[in-house]
Design a protein around this motif. Structure first.
Motif, PDB file in Angstrom:
ATOM      1  N   ILE A   5      42.470 -16.305  56.481  1.00 54.81           N
ATOM      2  CA  ILE A   5      42.691 -15.945  58.086  1.00 54.81           C
ATOM      3  C   ILE A   5      40.792 -15.048  57.836  1.00 54.81           C
ATOM      4  N   PRO A   6      40.214 -15.434  59.471  1.00 57.06           N
ATOM      5  CA  PRO A   6      38.835 -14.070  58.371  1.00 57.06           C
ATOM      6  C   PRO A   6      39.676 -13.051  58.711  1.00 57.06           C
ATOM      7  N   TYR A   7      38.396 -11.837  58.347  1.00 59.06           N
ATOM      8  CA  TYR A   7      39.030 -10.450  58.052  1.00 59.06           C
ATOM      9  C   TYR A   7      37.656  -9.986  58.738  1.00 59.06           C
ATOM     10  N   VAL A   8      36.229 -10.478  59.066  1.00 63.79           N
ATOM     11  CA  VAL A   8      35.338  -9.180  60.291  1.00 63.79           C
ATOM     12  C   VAL A   8      35.029 -10.195  61.642  1.00 63.79           C
ATOM     13  N   ILE A   9      34.131  -9.398  61.870  1.00 69.13           N
ATOM     14  CA  ILE A   9      33.361 -10.089  62.806  1.00 69.13           C
ATOM     15  C   ILE A   9      32.442 -10.269  62.810  1.00 69.13           C
ATOM     16  N   ALA A  10      31.319 -10.715  62.279  1.00 69.66           N
ATOM     17  CA  ALA A  10      30.006 -10.482  62.145  1.00 69.66           C
ATOM     18  C   ALA A  10      28.499 -10.660  62.793  1.00 69.66           C
ATOM     19  N   LYS A  11      27.686 -10.792  62.665  1.00 66.00           N
ATOM     20  CA  LYS A  11      26.440 -11.576  63.647  1.00 66.00           C
ATOM     21  C   LYS A  11      25.386 -11.423  62.667  1.00 66.00           C
ATOM     22  N   GLN A  12      24.628 -12.393  63.789  1.00 70.52           N
ATOM     23  CA  GLN A  12      23.227 -12.891  62.951  1.00 70.52           C
ATOM     24  C   GLN A  12      22.143 -11.351  63.231  1.00 70.52           C
ATOM     25  N   VAL A  13      21.042 -10.793  62.716  1.00 74.88           N
ATOM     26  CA  VAL A  13      20.287  -9.863  64.218  1.00 74.88           C
ATOM     27  C   VAL A  13      17.957 -10.320  62.898  1.00 74.88           C
ATOM     28  N   VAL A  21      18.845 -12.430  59.427  1.00 74.30           N
ATOM     29  CA  VAL A  21      20.185 -11.195  57.848  1.00 74.30           C
ATOM     30  C   VAL A  21      21.672 -11.248  58.458  1.00 74.30           C
ATOM     31  N   ASP A  22      22.386 -10.739  57.707  1.00 78.80           N
ATOM     32  CA  ASP A  22      23.709 -10.035  59.158  1.00 78.80           C
ATOM     33  C   ASP A  22      23.597  -9.392  58.827  1.00 78.80           C
ATOM     34  N   SER A  23      24.253  -9.008  60.509  1.00 81.78           N
ATOM     35  CA  SER A  23      23.723  -7.403  60.955  1.00 81.78           C
ATOM     36  C   SER A  23      23.681  -5.477  59.615  1.00 81.78           C
ATOM     37  N   GLU A  24      25.204  -6.209  59.549  1.00 85.90           N
ATOM     38  CA  GLU A  24      25.815  -4.656  58.611  1.00 85.90           C
ATOM     39  C   GLU A  24      24.731  -4.386  57.258  1.00 85.90           C
ATOM     40  N   PRO A  25      24.758  -5.753  56.733  1.00 87.67           N
ATOM     41  CA  PRO A  25      23.278  -5.015  55.581  1.00 87.67           C
ATOM     42  C   PRO A  25      22.185  -4.744  56.226  1.00 87.67           C
ATOM     43  N   ALA A  26      21.540  -6.194  57.322  1.00 90.22           N
ATOM     44  CA  ALA A  26      20.329  -5.489  57.181  1.00 90.22           C
ATOM     45  C   ALA A  26      20.677  -4.103  57.810  1.00 90.22           C
ATOM     46  N   GLU A  27      21.428  -3.348  58.351  1.00 89.71           N
ATOM     47  CA  GLU A  27      21.311  -1.721  58.653  1.00 89.71           C
ATOM     48  C   GLU A  27      21.256  -1.034  57.360  1.00 89.71           C
ATOM     49  N   GLY A  55      31.041 -12.295  52.134  1.00 89.94           N
ATOM     50  CA  GLY A  55      30.453 -12.280  53.260  1.00 89.94           C
ATOM     51  C   GLY A  55      30.572 -13.681  54.431  1.00 89.94           C
ATOM     52  N   ILE A  56      30.701 -14.321  53.634  1.00 94.30           N
ATOM     53  CA  ILE A  56      30.914 -16.017  53.880  1.00 94.30           C
ATOM     54  C   ILE A  56      31.751 -15.982  56.020  1.00 94.30           C
ATOM     55  N   THR A  57      30.771 -17.074  56.265  1.00 95.03           N
ATOM     56  CA  THR A  57      31.375 -17.063  57.112  1.00 95.03           C
ATOM     57  C   THR A  57      31.756 -18.750  56.988  1.00 95.03           C
ATOM     58  N   VAL A  58      32.203 -18.436  58.009  1.00 94.33           N
ATOM     59  CA  VAL A  58      33.603 -19.720  58.152  1.00 94.33           C
ATOM     60  C   VAL A  58      32.521 -20.397  58.878  1.00 94.33           C
ATOM     61  N   TYR A  75      27.078 -14.740  66.595  1.00 96.47           N
ATOM     62  CA  TYR A  75      28.383 -14.051  66.321  1.00 96.47           C
ATOM     63  C   TYR A  75      29.171 -14.781  65.437  1.00 96.47           C
ATOM     64  N   GLU A  76      29.553 -14.741  64.122  1.00 96.88           N
ATOM     65  CA  GLU A  76      30.974 -15.232  63.500  1.00 96.88           C
ATOM     66  C   GLU A  76      31.791 -14.541  62.815  1.00 96.88           C
ATOM     67  N   GLU A  77      32.364 -15.662  61.749  1.00 98.19           N
ATOM     68  CA  GLU A  77      33.602 -14.768  61.269  1.00 98.19           C
ATOM     69  C   GLU A  77      33.633 -14.385  59.782  1.00 98.19           C
ATOM     70  N   TYR A  78      33.829 -13.957  58.576  1.00 96.63           N
ATOM     71  CA  TYR A  78      33.779 -13.965  57.344  1.00 96.63           C
ATOM     72  C   TYR A  78      34.926 -14.154  57.121  1.00 96.63           C
ATOM     73  N   ALA A  79      35.299 -14.902  55.948  1.00 98.05           N
ATOM     74  CA  ALA A  79      36.352 -15.173  55.468  1.00 98.05           C
ATOM     75  C   ALA A  79      36.541 -15.659  53.885  1.00 98.05           C
ATOM     76  N   PHE A  80      37.407 -15.828  53.429  1.00 94.60           N
ATOM     77  CA  PHE A  80      37.614 -16.171  51.599  1.00 94.60           C
ATOM     78  C   PHE A  80      37.533 -17.279  51.751  1.00 94.60           C
ATOM     79  N   ALA A  81      36.798 -17.761  50.833  1.00 99.33           N
ATOM     80  CA  ALA A  81      37.260 -19.060  50.272  1.00 99.33           C
ATOM     81  C   ALA A  81      37.601 -19.361  49.012  1.00 99.33           C
ATOM     82  N   ILE A  82      38.636 -20.321  49.472  1.00100.65           N
ATOM     83  CA  ILE A  82      39.797 -20.723  48.088  1.00100.65           C
ATOM     84  C   ILE A  82      39.322 -22.151  48.543  1.00100.65           C
ATOM     85  N   ASN A  83      39.925 -22.698  46.642  1.00104.66           N
ATOM     86  CA  ASN A  83      39.750 -24.582  46.525  1.00104.66           C
ATOM     87  C   ASN A  83      41.183 -25.262  47.080  1.00104.66           C
ATOM     88  N   ARG A  84      40.273 -26.105  47.942  1.00103.43           N
ATOM     89  CA  ARG A  84      41.089 -26.664  49.508  1.00103.43           C
ATOM     90  C   ARG A  84      42.665 -27.498  48.937  1.00103.43           C
TER      91      ARG A  84
END
Ligand code: ARG
Length: 483
Positions: free
Chosen positions: A105-113, A175-181, A90-93, A199-208
């Motif tokens: 590329i991002p796979y979710v739009i998330a938010k902090q609540v 915290v992030d909204s969905e875990p908060a729920e 659930g890493i925010t870019v 508002y933020e975006e989640y993506a997967f992190a890979i070695n540069r």
């Protein structure tokens, strides 16, 4: 000759079996599984939206997926240092993180609540100033509160912050909204404020440096997005969580009723007691072998040090022993553990238990060394002289006359060191090793209950220490009788 052929045969079968296992290359994913519905532990397995997506991608790319659970503030470092291929948590870019790793590329739009108790006077973010705010360490919630409001109280994971909120130790949790729920659905008397913080975006992190893997990931993600598969996975896990929501609520009014219900939730449900059991065995395993390593190192160092003191020989070895003692006794054991794991074994894939044994063994060795040296020094000088005049060599005298007496004299101090060692291994959770303390932590992250899991962990340590002291007492008596 017969043995030779048997040996060849065994070697051959060994090579064959290990080859077939290696057929598929490994893909190591790191996460912090305290973040439902994105990642969580259930029945001892890591599940959630992120593991599910990565599993599908790994299958398609022909990798064998291996998931490792660790603290959230280590996942990016793990990818950056090459210990893992991908971090999915659930890493925010963010701009800062982009400097360390590459993002898919991002796979979710998330938010902090903001989560507050139902009867809280706090209505929006402007009223947070001066309040006790809890966050998960190293998250964007942490960053936001630190930059925009004030220094927050940082917890190793979200559920611990929520547990503190329930215990009235905090006024709000960010915290992030969905875990908060999910967090609040499992507890009465909490609510989420309407206004989101960011508002933020989640993506997967890979070695540069791993451009190839990044491209492959993006291609697969895009196709999953197009086919609707991605959305299906996300929806499926979200609905699964709202269905399970009421499970952890304790519905009873009497004290014993509550205790019984809480016992069931913390230990019986989903076989949660197994976290304690597994943790207990790991703790004993680590303690036992570090103890042996510590004693070996300790005796060696003590002999070198006292030989240098008594005879003026072994100056160089003595010098190195002194450095070892100063460094090890001058720095905290957690820091040593982290250095050994993240720096020394940086890009080598070693078993964490092995790392822990090395770290705690080296640490304990320093204390054992000084205890034994004090024992050696406490033996009258005349004994050495007597031994030598009987024709024994220096080391024979040391071995047969001095050390046995020294050992007996320092036994209580050594026993104390073993007890300290056992309890000190409780920091093993820092390298995401599932020891006894971490076992209690995992339960707490699922049930938001502080009392019972902690009480159980404390009780188990206590029982082990009491048994250990009894054993040492017996040994002491035996040695006294032998005299
Ligand atoms: N989205 C937030 C961040 O990137 C929090 C993520 C926490 N993830 C977790 N698995 N605990 O900082």
């Amino acid at each position: 000759m017969k043995y030779f052929y048997t040996f060849l045969f065994l070697l051959f079968t060994f090579l064959l079996t290990s080859c077939s296992e290696q057929e598929k290359p490994e893909l190591i994913m790191v996460t912090n599984a305290t973040f439902p519905p994105y990642e969580y532990v259930q029945n001892g397995r890591i599940d959630g939206i992120d593991p599910c997506i990565i599993k599908r991608i790994a299958d398609r790319l022909g990798y064998q997926l291996k998931i490792q659970d660790m603290s959230f503030d280590s996942v990016i470092a793990a990818v950056q240092s090459g210990k893992a291929h991908v971090a999915a948590s659930g890493i925010t870019v963010t701009e800062e993180r982009k400097k360390q790793v590459a993002f898919s590329i991002p796979y979710v739009i998330a938010k902090q609540v903001i989560i507050v108790p139902e009867n809280s006077p706090i209505k929006n973010s402007t009223e947070l100033k001066g309040k006790r705010i809890g966050v998960q360490h190293g998250t964007t919630g942490d960053l936001y509160v630190t930059e925009k409001i004030q220094n927050p109280e940082r917890f190793t994971h979200g559920p611990l912050a929520v547990a503190a909120l329930i215990a009235a130790k905090l006024d709000a949790v960010v915290v992030d909204s969905e875990p908060a729920e999910v967090y609040i659905s499992q507890r009465k008397n909490l609510k989420i404020l309407d206004e989101p913080l960011t508002y933020e975006e989640y993506a997967f992190a890979i070695n540069r440096k791993n451009k190839e893997l990044l491209d492959k990931f993006n291609r697969e993600l895009q196709s999953m997005q197009k086919s609707g598969e991605l959305k299906n996975i996300i929806d499926e896990y979200k609905s699964r969580h709202s269905a399970n929501a009421a499970d952890n609520k304790v519905e009873s009014d009497t004290f014993f009723g509550k205790l019984g219900a809480s016992f069931r939730i913390n230990f019986i449900k989903e076989n949660r007691y197994q976290y304690l059991l597994k943790g207990f065995f790991n703790t004993i395993h680590i303690t036992f072998f570090s103890l042996i390593l510590g004693i070996v190192i300790g005796f060696g160092v003590a002999i070198v040090r006292s030989t240098a003191d008594l005879t003026g020989k072994m100056k160089l070895a003595d010098f190195f022993c002194r450095i070892y003692l100063t460094v090890i006794r001058g720095t905290p054991v957690v820091v040593q553990l982290l250095i050994i794991y993240f720096v020394i074994f940086r890009s080598i894939d070693v078993d964490k238990i092995f790392v822990a044994i090395i770290a705690f063994g080296i640490n304990s060795g320093a204390y054992v060394a000084e205890i034994i040296r004090s024992g050696i020094m406490s033996i009258d000088k005349g004994q050495m002289e007597a031994g030598r005049s009987l024709g024994l060599s220096y080391f024979q005298t040391m071995n047969q006359i001095i050390l046995p007496q020294a050992f007996k004299n320092v036994l209580p101090a050594l026993g104390n060191e073993f007890i300290v060692l056992l309890k000190e291994t409780s920091v093993a959770g820092y390298i995401a090793l599932d020891d006894l303390t971490k076992g209690g932590d995992i339960i707490r992250s699922q049930t938001y209950d502080a009392f019972l899991p902690l009480a159980a962990v404390a009780l188990i340590y206590l029982i082990v220490v009491v048994c250990l002291s009894k054993l040492l007492g017996l040994l002491e008596k035996r040695l006294n009788k032998n005299e």
